[in-house]
Design a protein around this motif. Structure first.
Motif, PDB file in Angstrom:
ATOM      1  N   PRO A   1       0.810  -1.216   0.115  1.00  0.00           N
ATOM      2  CA  PRO A   1       0.092  -0.085  -0.059  1.00  0.00           C
ATOM      3  C   PRO A   1       0.841   1.218  -0.075  1.00  0.00           C
ATOM      4  O   PRO A   1       1.669   1.425   0.676  1.00  0.00           O
ATOM      5  CB  PRO A   1      -0.976  -0.179   1.104  1.00  0.00           C
ATOM      6  CG  PRO A   1      -0.764  -1.459   1.596  1.00  0.00           C
ATOM      7  CD  PRO A   1       0.337  -2.122   1.050  1.00  0.00           C
ATOM      8  N   ALA A   2       0.436   2.200  -0.838  1.00  0.00           N
ATOM      9  CA  ALA A   2       1.186   3.523  -0.907  1.00  0.00           C
ATOM     10  C   ALA A   2       2.498   3.333  -1.405  1.00  0.00           C
ATOM     11  O   ALA A   2       3.437   4.335  -0.975  1.00  0.00           O
ATOM     12  CB  ALA A   2       1.057   4.396   0.425  1.00  0.00           C
ATOM     13  N   ASN A   3       3.018   2.302  -1.906  1.00  0.00           N
ATOM     14  CA  ASN A   3       4.295   2.033  -2.308  1.00  0.00           C
ATOM     15  C   ASN A   3       5.224   1.978  -1.280  1.00  0.00           C
ATOM     16  O   ASN A   3       6.549   2.334  -1.256  1.00  0.00           O
ATOM     17  CB  ASN A   3       4.769   2.814  -3.318  1.00  0.00           C
ATOM     18  CG  ASN A   3       3.974   2.887  -4.958  1.00  0.00           C
ATOM     19  OD1 ASN A   3       3.471   2.039  -4.919  1.00  0.00           O
ATOM     20  ND2 ASN A   3       4.330   3.926  -5.650  1.00  0.00           N
ATOM     21  N   ARG A   4       4.922   1.713   0.039  1.00  0.00           N
ATOM     22  CA  ARG A   4       5.694   1.352   1.080  1.00  0.00           C
ATOM     23  C   ARG A   4       6.731   0.407   0.949  1.00  0.00           C
ATOM     24  O   ARG A   4       6.484  -0.454   0.149  1.00  0.00           O
ATOM     25  CB  ARG A   4       5.071   1.257   2.455  1.00  0.00           C
ATOM     26  CG  ARG A   4       4.235  -0.161   2.403  1.00  0.00           C
ATOM     27  CD  ARG A   4       4.003  -0.312   3.853  1.00  0.00           C
ATOM     28  NE  ARG A   4       3.062  -1.629   3.924  1.00  0.00           N
ATOM     29  CZ  ARG A   4       3.037  -2.605   3.969  1.00  0.00           C
ATOM     30  NH1 ARG A   4       4.576  -3.002   3.590  1.00  0.00           N
ATOM     31  NH2 ARG A   4       2.334  -3.860   4.107  1.00  0.00           N
ATOM     32  N   ASN A   5       7.807   0.119   1.735  1.00  0.00           N
ATOM     33  CA  ASN A   5       8.699  -0.737   1.636  1.00  0.00           C
ATOM     34  C   ASN A   5       7.999  -1.794   2.233  1.00  0.00           C
ATOM     35  O   ASN A   5       7.225  -1.879   2.951  1.00  0.00           O
ATOM     36  CB  ASN A   5      10.089  -0.451   2.549  1.00  0.00           C
ATOM     37  CG  ASN A   5      10.910   0.803   1.966  1.00  0.00           C
ATOM     38  OD1 ASN A   5      10.613   0.718   0.751  1.00  0.00           O
ATOM     39  ND2 ASN A   5      11.618   1.225   2.858  1.00  0.00           N
ATOM     40  N   PRO A   6       8.217  -3.304   1.519  1.00  0.00           N
ATOM     41  CA  PRO A   6       7.836  -4.434   1.958  1.00  0.00           C
ATOM     42  C   PRO A   6       8.322  -4.742   3.350  1.00  0.00           C
ATOM     43  O   PRO A   6       9.590  -4.603   3.480  1.00  0.00           O
ATOM     44  CB  PRO A   6       8.081  -5.374   0.817  1.00  0.00           C
ATOM     45  CG  PRO A   6       9.304  -4.932   0.347  1.00  0.00           C
ATOM     46  CD  PRO A   6       9.066  -3.431   0.390  1.00  0.00           C
ATOM     47  N   SER A   7       7.663  -5.522   4.075  1.00  0.00           N
ATOM     48  CA  SER A   7       8.294  -6.101   5.431  1.00  0.00           C
ATOM     49  C   SER A   7       9.074  -7.352   5.140  1.00  0.00           C
ATOM     50  O   SER A   7       8.685  -8.099   3.848  1.00  0.00           O
ATOM     51  CB  SER A   7       6.997  -6.432   6.149  1.00  0.00           C
ATOM     52  OG  SER A   7       6.348  -7.676   5.602  1.00  0.00           O
ATOM     53  N   PRO A   8       9.955  -7.694   6.038  1.00  0.00           N
ATOM     54  CA  PRO A   8      10.693  -9.048   5.487  1.00  0.00           C
ATOM     55  C   PRO A   8       9.768 -10.333   5.471  1.00  0.00           C
ATOM     56  O   PRO A   8      10.038 -10.998   4.746  1.00  0.00           O
ATOM     57  CB  PRO A   8      11.503  -9.088   6.872  1.00  0.00           C
ATOM     58  CG  PRO A   8      11.744  -7.760   7.399  1.00  0.00           C
ATOM     59  CD  PRO A   8      10.398  -7.246   7.250  1.00  0.00           C
ATOM     60  N   GLU A   9       8.721 -10.089   6.064  1.00  0.00           N
ATOM     61  CA  GLU A   9       7.788 -11.262   5.995  1.00  0.00           C
ATOM     62  C   GLU A   9       7.098 -11.353   4.572  1.00  0.00           C
ATOM     63  O   GLU A   9       6.842 -12.448   4.136  1.00  0.00           O
ATOM     64  CB  GLU A   9       6.686 -11.484   7.188  1.00  0.00           C
ATOM     65  CG  GLU A   9       7.119 -11.529   8.757  1.00  0.00           C
ATOM     66  CD  GLU A   9       7.920 -10.305   9.106  1.00  0.00           C
ATOM     67  OE1 GLU A   9       8.439 -10.326  10.098  1.00  0.00           O
ATOM     68  OE2 GLU A   9       7.893  -9.159   8.622  1.00  0.00           O
ATOM     69  N   GLU A  10       6.807 -10.173   4.239  1.00  0.00           N
ATOM     70  CA  GLU A  10       5.955 -10.198   2.857  1.00  0.00           C
ATOM     71  C   GLU A  10       7.290 -10.574   1.648  1.00  0.00           C
ATOM     72  O   GLU A  10       6.760 -11.207   0.686  1.00  0.00           O
ATOM     73  CB  GLU A  10       5.675  -8.804   2.417  1.00  0.00           C
ATOM     74  CG  GLU A  10       4.452  -8.435   3.389  1.00  0.00           C
ATOM     75  CD  GLU A  10       4.202  -6.923   3.462  1.00  0.00           C
ATOM     76  OE1 GLU A  10       3.108  -6.515   3.953  1.00  0.00           O
ATOM     77  OE2 GLU A  10       5.048  -6.050   3.132  1.00  0.00           O
ATOM     78  N   VAL A  11       8.256 -10.431   1.962  1.00  0.00           N
ATOM     79  CA  VAL A  11       9.256 -10.567   0.867  1.00  0.00           C
ATOM     80  C   VAL A  11       9.626 -12.423   1.200  1.00  0.00           C
ATOM     81  O   VAL A  11       9.750 -12.846  -0.129  1.00  0.00           O
ATOM     82  CB  VAL A  11      10.658  -9.795   1.217  1.00  0.00           C
ATOM     83  CG1 VAL A  11      11.778 -10.395   0.231  1.00  0.00           C
ATOM     84  CG2 VAL A  11      10.458  -8.268   1.099  1.00  0.00           C
ATOM     85  N   ALA A  12       9.451 -12.531   2.190  1.00  0.00           N
ATOM     86  CA  ALA A  12       9.865 -14.154   2.339  1.00  0.00           C
ATOM     87  C   ALA A  12       8.588 -14.818   1.885  1.00  0.00           C
ATOM     88  O   ALA A  12       8.696 -15.883   1.270  1.00  0.00           O
ATOM     89  CB  ALA A  12      10.178 -14.440   3.720  1.00  0.00           C
ATOM     90  N   MET A  13       7.487 -14.335   1.778  1.00  0.00           N
ATOM     91  CA  MET A  13       5.992 -15.078   1.459  1.00  0.00           C
ATOM     92  C   MET A  13       6.388 -15.191  -0.087  1.00  0.00           C
ATOM     93  O   MET A  13       5.924 -16.170  -0.512  1.00  0.00           O
ATOM     94  CB  MET A  13       5.033 -14.325   1.778  1.00  0.00           C
ATOM     95  CG  MET A  13       3.700 -15.170   1.529  1.00  0.00           C
ATOM     96  SD  MET A  13       3.659 -16.810   2.627  1.00  0.00           S
ATOM     97  CE  MET A  13       3.465 -15.950   4.032  1.00  0.00           C
ATOM     98  N   CYS A  14       6.799 -14.303  -0.825  1.00  0.00           N
ATOM     99  CA  CYS A  14       7.111 -14.221  -2.254  1.00  0.00           C
ATOM    100  C   CYS A  14       8.235 -15.036  -2.779  1.00  0.00           C
ATOM    101  O   CYS A  14       8.318 -15.333  -3.985  1.00  0.00           O
ATOM    102  CB  CYS A  14       6.781 -12.832  -2.840  1.00  0.00           C
ATOM    103  SG  CYS A  14       5.321 -12.391  -3.509  1.00  0.00           S
ATOM    104  N   GLU A  15       9.070 -15.247  -1.924  1.00  0.00           N
ATOM    105  CA  GLU A  15      10.454 -15.987  -2.449  1.00  0.00           C
ATOM    106  C   GLU A  15      10.274 -17.347  -2.894  1.00  0.00           C
ATOM    107  O   GLU A  15      10.828 -17.363  -4.296  1.00  0.00           O
ATOM    108  CB  GLU A  15      11.450 -15.971  -1.502  1.00  0.00           C
ATOM    109  CG  GLU A  15      12.140 -14.491  -1.175  1.00  0.00           C
ATOM    110  CD  GLU A  15      13.237 -14.666  -0.102  1.00  0.00           C
ATOM    111  OE1 GLU A  15      13.349 -15.641   0.780  1.00  0.00           O
ATOM    112  OE2 GLU A  15      14.006 -13.704   0.256  1.00  0.00           O
TER     113      GLU A  15
END
Length: 317
Positions: free
Chosen positions: A211-225
């Motif tokens: 949302p609002a182009n905020r930085n992703p959280s580590p958990e969100e990055v890990a979910m997509c890896e």
């Protein structure tokens, strides 16, 4: 009166069905003795202990009797409706586990899994999941084979709206950068430049826009890896360009700034596939910091040199 464990003060005449109902909820019964009954007020006192989600869920799974489950549910609604509402929000928030077996998915199955993914909260605000864009393949059951993979940052507003990576001014700059890289197929005896439709495939490190182009959280990055890892394994690129901080973190596992990682070849962090990774600035960053375009061009020169050396080495074997 004092209690070592909070419980529910009830009449001793509860029948077995009522006792089973309360026990299924994890509520301990306190039954007063004769002396306490004599001194007690005639008003029924309800001091229910807070119902913990884990206890309630465990007890319901343990108790397979349908009528006990229904009784427990009715009791929750009557005793602590506000607690029930909170629990439903916490456990029924529209999210589902990430699909199993991503590491074995074929290309179309992986595309569907990304499009339908609801494993983190980013899915709730997205317009489109962004899978990637690149050369078309006649056989839709297989991934397009590409020498170059471009991995960028999480999708922005335009990417979310169109469902494609690198669009708008960012996409135009990337296309110009790729066109300047004369390592594509031969035309009139000279190598052509790359494009996202010929020779290169482009993806985002995340498939949904924060949302609002905020930085992703580590958990969100890990979910997509796992999705990105499977894309890499199916595309089988010869070389990877990592553009931006979060792409770099996922691909090589480093938290160092881009400026400190430039100028050398990195190894891909992947369990089943090896490829050199060249890091550089994201086109969105370059649009805001024009002087760094020269540094980005130096990174592309390093990438082209690395690719040429790999091609020469492979041709000798």
């Amino acid at each position: 009166m004092s209690h070592t464990d909070a419980g529910l003060s009830v009449d001793a005449a509860l029948d077995e069905r009522q006792r089973s109902m309360l026990e299924a909820m994890g509520i301990k019964l306190w039954i007063p003795n004769a002396n306490e009954q004599a001194n007690a007020t005639p008003v029924l006192q309800a001091t229910a202990a807070p119902i913990q989600k884990s206890d309630f869920t465990t007890d319901l799974h343990r108790n397979q009797s349908a009528h006990h489950t229904n009784y427990a549910q009715d009791a929750i609604e009557n005793i602590a409706p506000s607690t029930l509402s909170t629990k439903v929000t916490a456990t029924s928030n529209g999210l589902f586990p990430r699909p199993a077996g991503i590491e074995k998915m074929d290309w179309p199955t992986l595309q569907r899994a990304v499009s339908n993914c609801q494993a983190c909260g980013l899915c709730q605000l997205r317009k489109n999941a962004v899978f990637g864009i690149g050369p078309m393949t006649p056989d839709v059951a297989h991934a397009p084979q590409t020498d170059w993979l471009i991995v960028g940052e999480p999708p922005g507003e335009d990417e979310d709206r169109l469902g494609e990576p690198f669009v708008g001014d960012v996409g135009k700059l990337l296309d110009n950068m790729l066109a300047a890289m004369k390592v594509g197929s031969m035309l009139d005896g000279k190598p052509t430049g790359l494009s996202r439709h010929k020779g290169a495939y482009a993806v985002n490190v995340l498939k949904c826009r924060p949302p609002a182009n905020r930085n992703p959280s580590p958990e969100e990055v890990a979910m997509c890896e796992p999705y990105l890892a499977r894309q890499i394994e199916l595309l089988r690129p010869k070389i990877i360009l990592a553009m931006g901080k979060f792409a770099i973190q996922s691909l090589i596992g480093s938290n160092e700034p881009v400026g400190k990682l430039r100028g050398r070849v990195h190894a891909l962090k992947h369990a089943n596939f090896a490829a050199p990774v060249i890091v550089t600035y994201h086109p969105a960053y370059l649009l805001r910091n024009l002087p760094d375009k020269a540094k980005a061009w130096a990174d592309l020169l390093l990438a082209m040199q690395t690719y040429s050396e790999l091609s020469a080495s492979n041709s000798q074997h």
